[in-house]
Scaffold this active site. Structure first.
Site, PDB file in Angstrom:
ATOM      1  N   VAL A  20      59.307-103.748 -28.364  1.00 26.40           N
ATOM      2  CA  VAL A  20      57.966-103.962 -28.214  1.00 26.40           C
ATOM      3  C   VAL A  20      57.147-104.645 -28.662  1.00 26.40           C
ATOM      4  O   VAL A  20      56.682-105.760 -28.677  1.00 26.40           O
ATOM      5  CB  VAL A  20      58.048-102.742 -26.817  1.00 26.40           C
ATOM      6  CG1 VAL A  20      56.240-102.897 -26.192  1.00 26.40           C
ATOM      7  CG2 VAL A  20      58.773-103.026 -25.572  1.00 26.40           C
TER       8      VAL A  20
ATOM      9  N   SER B  31      58.223-108.037 -30.134  1.00 30.41           N
ATOM     10  CA  SER B  31      58.288-109.379 -29.226  1.00 30.41           C
ATOM     11  C   SER B  31      56.606-109.449 -28.725  1.00 30.41           C
ATOM     12  O   SER B  31      56.211-110.536 -28.805  1.00 30.41           O
ATOM     13  CB  SER B  31      59.106-108.963 -27.926  1.00 30.41           C
ATOM     14  OG  SER B  31      60.294-108.719 -28.170  1.00 30.41           O
ATOM     15  N   GLU B  32      56.198-108.730 -28.294  1.00 29.26           N
ATOM     16  CA  GLU B  32      54.262-108.480 -27.684  1.00 29.26           C
ATOM     17  C   GLU B  32      53.541-109.425 -28.838  1.00 29.26           C
ATOM     18  O   GLU B  32      52.844-109.698 -28.735  1.00 29.26           O
ATOM     19  CB  GLU B  32      54.065-106.848 -27.646  1.00 29.26           C
ATOM     20  CG  GLU B  32      54.411-106.620 -26.518  1.00 29.26           C
ATOM     21  CD  GLU B  32      54.447-107.420 -24.875  1.00 29.26           C
ATOM     22  OE1 GLU B  32      53.335-108.283 -24.757  1.00 29.26           O
ATOM     23  OE2 GLU B  32      55.231-106.700 -23.640  1.00 29.26           O
ATOM     24  N   SER B  33      54.008-109.103 -30.022  1.00 29.36           N
ATOM     25  CA  SER B  33      53.014-109.413 -31.332  1.00 29.36           C
ATOM     26  C   SER B  33      53.692-109.300 -32.276  1.00 29.36           C
ATOM     27  O   SER B  33      51.826-110.027 -33.417  1.00 29.36           O
ATOM     28  CB  SER B  33      51.164-108.330 -31.635  1.00 29.36           C
ATOM     29  OG  SER B  33      52.231-106.778 -32.176  1.00 29.36           O
TER      30      SER B  33
END
Length: 187
Positions: free
Chosen positions: A56, A59-61
Site C-alpha cells: 500500500v 503504491s500510494e506514496s
C-alpha cells in the site's frame, strides 16, 4: 571476430546480465523497504500482513512522507483527512498536532488500523480490502451487492472504477513481489 564467436559472446554477456539482475541484492534495491521497524510494529499491533502495508505504501506514496494527492489524501499511506479523523476517534489515537498525517509513525498506524478494520469487514479477503482502501467500503459493498463485481481476484477486470481496478492490480503485484523478495525477513 567470427559470427559464431560474436553470437557466443553476446549470449555470454546476456546470461551474465541476467544472473546479475537476478540476485537478492538487486531485487532488494528494486523493492526497498523504508520505515521497516514502524511497519513491523504496526503489523504486529493490528494483525495486518506487513507485505500488505508495504504494498500500500509503495503504491500510494513510494515512501514519500509529504505526498498529497489531487484529492487531498496525505502521507505515506495516502489517508483522506476525514477518514483519518474518523479513525483517530474510533481507535483512540492521540495525535500531537493537526499535521499528524505527515508523521510516518502516525500515518502507518492509522493506515494499518484501517486495513485491519477492512480485513475484519471483508473477512480477510485481500482483494476486497485493497479495493475498499482505494474506493471506500461503501462503493465496494455496493459493487458486490449489485453484482457489478464478484470480489474475486480472477475478476478484477470487472471493478467498475478504472482507478480502483489498476490500484488493486498494482497493490497485489507489490504484495506478491515484496513477499517473494523478502520472504520471512520482515516478520
Amino acid at each position: 571476430m567470427k559470427p559464431g564467436r560474436r553470437a557466443a559472446l553476446i549470449l555470454l554477456i546476456l546470461m551474465s546480465v541476467f544472473l546479475l539482475l537476478n540476485t537478492p541484492l538487486v531485487w532488494k534495491w528494486m523493492y526497498p523497504i523504508k520505515f521497516q521497524q514502524e511497519i513491523v510494529t504496526a503489523s504486529n499491533k493490528y494483525n495486518v500482513d506487513p507485505y500488505l502495508i508495504l504494498a500500500v505504501i509503495r503504491s500510494e506514496s513510494s515512501f514519500k512522507t509529504d505526498r498529497v494527492s489531487k484529492k487531498g489524501a496525505v502521507g505515506l499511506m495516502q489517508i483522506m483527512p476525514d477518514t483519518a479523523a474518523w479513525i483517530v476517534q474510533q481507535a483512540g489515537f492521540k495525535p500531537k498536532d493537526n499535521q499528524y498525517l505527515y508523521d510516518p509513525v502516525m500515518n502507518i498506524h492509522i493506515g494499518t488500523w484501517y486495513l485491519n478494520f477492512l480485513l475484519e469487514r471483508y473477512e480477510g479477503d485481500l482483494v476486497k480490502v485493497i479495493a475498499a482502501y482505494n474506493a471506500g467500503p461503501g462503493k465496494v459493498s455496493g459493487w458486490l451487492s449489485n453484482e457489478q463485481w464478484s470480489g474475486q481476484r480472477e475478476h478484477i477486470e470487472d471493478i467498475p472504477f478504472g482507478e480502483t481496478r489498476q490500484y488493486v492490480q498494482r497493490v497485489l503485484y507489490y504484495h506478491d513481489r515484496y513477499k517473494k523478495v523478502y520472504g520471512k525477513d520482515l516478520q
